[in-house]
Write a protein that holds these residues in place. Structure first.
Motif, mmCIF file in Angstrom:
data_model
loop_
_atom_site.group_PDB
_atom_site.id
_atom_site.type_symbol
_atom_site.label_atom_id
_atom_site.label_comp_id
_atom_site.label_asym_id
_atom_site.label_seq_id
_atom_site.Cartn_x
_atom_site.Cartn_y
_atom_site.Cartn_z
ATOM 1 N N VAL A 144 -27.066 -53.539 -73.896
ATOM 2 C CA VAL A 144 -26.806 -52.180 -74.374
ATOM 3 C C VAL A 144 -27.946 -51.246 -73.962
ATOM 4 C CG1 VAL A 144 -26.547 -50.732 -76.432
ATOM 5 C CG2 VAL A 144 -25.402 -52.959 -76.306
ATOM 6 N N ASP A 145 -27.575 -50.088 -73.422
ATOM 7 C CA ASP A 145 -28.554 -49.070 -73.055
ATOM 8 C C ASP A 145 -28.708 -48.011 -74.139
ATOM 9 O OD1 ASP A 145 -29.157 -49.834 -70.179
ATOM 10 O OD2 ASP A 145 -26.978 -49.652 -70.083
ATOM 11 N N VAL A 146 -27.605 -47.677 -74.810
ATOM 12 C CA VAL A 146 -27.628 -46.660 -75.856
ATOM 13 C C VAL A 146 -26.808 -47.175 -77.042
ATOM 14 C CG1 VAL A 146 -27.125 -44.268 -76.474
ATOM 15 C CG2 VAL A 146 -27.766 -44.828 -74.113
ATOM 16 N N TRP A 147 -27.425 -47.172 -78.215
ATOM 17 C CA TRP A 147 -26.766 -47.631 -79.441
ATOM 18 C C TRP A 147 -26.263 -46.402 -80.184
ATOM 19 C CZ3 TRP A 147 -27.271 -53.064 -80.262
ATOM 20 C CH2 TRP A 147 -28.191 -53.702 -79.426
ATOM 21 N N GLN A 148 -24.944 -46.193 -80.183
ATOM 22 C CA GLN A 148 -24.403 -44.957 -80.749
ATOM 23 C C GLN A 148 -23.944 -45.085 -82.198
ATOM 24 O OE1 GLN A 148 -21.820 -42.202 -78.996
ATOM 25 N NE2 GLN A 148 -22.542 -42.454 -76.902
ATOM 26 N N SER A 149 -23.964 -46.260 -82.750
ATOM 27 C CA SER A 149 -23.389 -46.434 -84.096
ATOM 28 C C SER A 149 -24.438 -46.869 -85.120
ATOM 29 C CB SER A 149 -22.239 -47.439 -84.050
ATOM 30 O OG SER A 149 -22.627 -48.645 -83.394
ATOM 31 N N VAL A 150 -25.611 -46.294 -85.026
ATOM 32 C CA VAL A 150 -26.705 -46.626 -85.939
ATOM 33 C C VAL A 150 -26.500 -45.856 -87.242
ATOM 34 C CG1 VAL A 150 -29.188 -46.481 -86.277
ATOM 35 C CG2 VAL A 150 -28.268 -47.084 -84.030
#
Length: 229
Positions: free
Chosen positions: A99-105
């Protein structure tokens, strides 16, 4: 059930239509297109990449792992991967190298695990802007504290993410998206990931910087997904 194959030319045509629509909606403002490949196989990622998409969105950890394994075995290009689904903390370790970008933090435990497994990662804080039960995302009231927690842990907070109301009511959607745009501005954040195939126009008009498009690119998913990544 095996994932349905996709037609690369149809994907390219759809991407071109969506990009033109985004230009019409946003003018000179650049909108990032995240091609959501959940429910499809590695061929969907290849087709999206060939069509010029540099970002793909995935919802499920095991599905993502399998696709990336196929692509890497072929020495194929793996575009920037955005994880956009609800995520259990015990899955972070498995996908931290993908994963490069975690959008569901959306909670402190998840932030702490990403800090541990993917130091310096780029993240979006997910907001439950409609406060519907069962939807991922933090309460709007908790956005500031979670952004601070991410920053304190050395994570790069790119912005906020939200999902429109289940009702798909236009006025409710606009209200939810404008709330998130305001929260992003209040916290000094540029990014707003909001808008999918059915509410993309409202999202862009409300200040989205990223839209997550699946069915309008690849067609209806071949089978429902119910598990959580």
């Amino acid at each position: 059930m095996a994932a349905r194959t996709v037609d690369p030319q149809a994907v390219a045509d759809s991407v071109a239509v969506i990009r033109q629509r985004l230009r019409d909606l946003a003018g000179d403002r650049e909108i990032q297109l995240v091609a959501v490949t959940k429910g499809f196989g590695a061929d969907a990622v290849r087709a999206a990449t060939a069509a010029g998409c540099t970002m793909v969105g995935e919802n499920y950890a095991q599905e993502l792992i399998a696709k990336v394994a196929v692509l890497r075995s072929e020495d194929a290009i793996v575009p920037q991967v955005h994880f956009i689904g609800q995520l259990q903390t015990n899955k972070v370790r498995q996908i931290a190298g993908i994963v490069d970008v975690w959008q569901s933090v959306d909670r402190t435990a998840l932030i702490d695990e990403i800090v541990r497994r993917a130091p310096g990662a780029k993240v979006f804080v997910q907001v439950n802007s409609t406060e519907e039960d069962g939807k991922g995302g933090c309460s709007p009231a908790d956005v500031g504290s979670l952004v601070q927690r991410c920053r304190a842990g050395g994570l790069g907070v790119e912005g906020l993410m939200t999902i429109g109301p289940t009702s798909q009511d236009g006025s409710e959607t606009k209200r939810a998206f404008m709330l998130v745009r305001g929260l992003a501005d209040d916290n000094g954040l540029t990014g707003c990931s909001m808008g999918m195939s059915d509410d993309m126009a409202i999202a862009v008009e409300s200040g989205a910087t990223h839209v997550r498009i699946g069915s309008a690119i690849f067609g209806t998913r071949p089978h429902p997904q119910t598990r959580i990544g």
